[in-house]
Design a protein around this motif. Structure first.
Motif, PDB file in Angstrom:
ATOM      1  N   ASP A 152     114.182  51.864-131.578  1.00 11.52           N
ATOM      2  CA  ASP A 152     114.192  52.720-130.379  1.00 11.52           C
ATOM      3  C   ASP A 152     113.021  52.240-129.511  1.00 11.52           C
ATOM      4  OD1 ASP A 152     113.929  54.705-128.499  1.00 11.52           O
ATOM      5  OD2 ASP A 152     114.334  56.352-129.900  1.00 11.52           O
TER       6      ASP A 152
ATOM      7  N   GLY B 141     107.522  52.620-139.996  1.00  8.68           N
ATOM      8  CA  GLY B 141     108.405  53.623-140.604  1.00  8.68           C
ATOM      9  C   GLY B 141     109.748  53.728-139.899  1.00  8.68           C
ATOM     10  N   GLU B 142     110.700  54.345-140.615  1.00  8.01           N
ATOM     11  CA  GLU B 142     112.073  54.409-140.083  1.00  8.01           C
ATOM     12  C   GLU B 142     112.209  55.364-138.904  1.00  8.01           C
ATOM     13  OE1 GLU B 142     115.122  54.619-142.991  1.00  8.01           O
ATOM     14  OE2 GLU B 142     114.472  52.738-143.923  1.00  8.01           O
ATOM     15  N   GLU B 143     111.158  56.139-138.626  1.00  9.61           N
ATOM     16  CA  GLU B 143     111.272  57.060-137.472  1.00  9.61           C
ATOM     17  C   GLU B 143     111.340  56.318-136.141  1.00  9.61           C
ATOM     18  OE1 GLU B 143     108.490  57.152-139.510  1.00  9.61           O
ATOM     19  OE2 GLU B 143     106.679  57.540-138.309  1.00  9.61           O
ATOM     20  N   ILE B 144     111.043  54.998-136.130  1.00  6.03           N
ATOM     21  CA  ILE B 144     111.142  54.248-134.857  1.00  6.03           C
ATOM     22  C   ILE B 144     112.557  53.699-134.659  1.00  6.03           C
ATOM     23  CG2 ILE B 144     108.693  53.592-134.765  1.00  6.03           C
ATOM     24  CD1 ILE B 144     109.853  50.683-135.565  1.00  6.03           C
TER      25      ILE B 144
ATOM     26  N   VAL C  87     109.381  47.642-139.081  1.00  5.64           N
ATOM     27  CA  VAL C  87     109.886  48.881-139.708  1.00  5.64           C
ATOM     28  C   VAL C  87     109.040  49.229-140.940  1.00  5.64           C
ATOM     29  CG1 VAL C  87     111.883  49.987-140.814  1.00  5.64           C
ATOM     30  CG2 VAL C  87     112.224  48.534-138.805  1.00  5.64           C
TER      31      VAL C  87
ATOM     32  N   LYS D 230     110.741  54.670-127.608  1.00  8.37           N
ATOM     33  CA  LYS D 230     109.918  55.458-128.533  1.00  8.37           C
ATOM     34  C   LYS D 230     108.743  54.605-129.047  1.00  8.37           C
ATOM     35  CE  LYS D 230     110.376  58.580-132.445  1.00  8.37           C
ATOM     36  NZ  LYS D 230     111.267  59.100-133.462  1.00  8.37           N
TER      37      LYS D 230
END
Ligand SMILES: CC(C)(COP(=O)(O)OP(=O)(O)OC[C@H]1O[C@@H](n2cnc3c(N)ncnc32)[C@H](O)[C@@H]1O)[C@@H](O)C(=O)NCCC(=O)NCCS
Ligand SMILES: Nc1ncnc2c1ncn2[C@@H]1O[C@H](COP(=O)(O)OP(=O)(O)OP(=O)(O)O)[C@@H](O)[C@H]1O
Length: 232
Positions: free
Chosen positions: A65, A54-57, A50, A68
């Motif tokens: 995810d 980044g937190e977008e995963i 992470v 993703k």
């Protein structure tokens, strides 16, 4: 202890063969399960991944995810190398720990199912090495069907690994899994007798029974020496 390496390519049939080993009473250490555990929310692997990606995963639950992240790393070699570098120490420690647990239970033969056995150079720790081989055509077809992937995504995943033909050339035992499940079962019977042949001496000394035999021999040797010294 005999540590059998089971490998192949994505969707070549490793899990299908693993299940046959389990059904025959041979324990299996599955690297994909270890890799999933070290990426669970809050674990060491999760923290590092992470921080890097980044937190977008993340899903709203905080878990990774996986589709993703898979989409990101299988279409970008540098991202995949980064993920591999971050996770490798956790995965290898997890695999060693699972092997130790089987050793402590007294298992004489275990199978480790590692998709990237050659890529991460763990092949030197396993003997024999069983490669589940399929043609690229069968591999893509089964991968697209199983995971509902487009041909492009399936090709990206296949290309992310060492070629199956090269893996086959480095195998001790090859399972040709292009046929149906009956054909696979027939080949598996031969593999099972190869894997179950009596342990060599070096495999025996590495088993729990072998280590306890050495300890027993050393202890009784020391006892006899002491008795002889006392007698003289
Ligand atoms: C990218 C991730 C999140 C995708 O998860 P997803 O649930 O979609 O796939 P899953 O983990 O079930 O893997 C399916 C197959 O993909 C292949 N694969 C997985 N990771 C990699 C990789 N880094 N390089 C090449 N192939 C890989 C393997 O054949 C594996 O059996 C996941 O595969 C992952 O965390 N990969 C990195 C860890 C790793 O190297 N795993 C392999 C164990 S040796
Ligand atoms: N001999 C076979 N005949 C038909 N289908 C098969 C055969 N062997 C495996 N399959 C199917 O092919 C797909 C891939 O097999 P499996 O999941 O065992 O591969 P894998 O190598 O473990 O994949 P991964 O690397 O993604 O973990 C599955 O849907 C499985 O049911």
């Amino acid at each position: 202890m005999r540590i059998v390496g089971l490998t192949g390519g994505i969707a070549s049939g490793k899990s299908t063969v693993s299940n046959l080993f389990k059904a025959s009473g041979i324990p299996v250490v599955d690297a994909d399960v270890v890799a999933r555990n070290v990426l669970k929310k809050g674990s060491g692997g999760w923290n590092r991944v992470v921080a890097a990606f980044g937190e977008e995963i993340l899903l709203p639950s905080g878990e990774v995810d996986r589709p993703k992240l898979g989409q990101m790393v299988f279409s970008d070699q540098s991202k995949r190398q980064l993920l591999n570098k971050l996770m490798a120490p956790y995965i290898s420690n997890g695999i060693v720990w699972e092997i130790l647990k089987q050793w402590a239970k007294g298992a004489k033969v275990i199978v480790v199912d590692i998709p990237l056995l050659f890529e991460v150079k763990m092949d030197k720790w396993t003997k024999p090495i069983v490669v589940v081989w399929v043609s690229e055509e069968t591999q893509l077809k089964r991968l697209m069907e199983r995971d509902g992937l487009s041909e492009e995504d399936a090709r990206n995943r296949v290309m992310a690994q060492m070629s199956l033909d090269l893996k086959r050339s480095r195998a001790d035992v090859v399972i040709d899994n292009n046929g149906g499940l009956d054909d696979l079962n027939q080949q598996f019977d031969k593999v099972l007798s190869e894997v179950r042949r009596p342990l060599t001496w070096s495999e025996f000394w590495r088993s729990r029974q072998g280590v306890f035999s050495v300890l027993g021999l050393v202890t009784s040797g020391l006892f006899v020496c002491k008795q002889l010294n006392n007698g003289s």
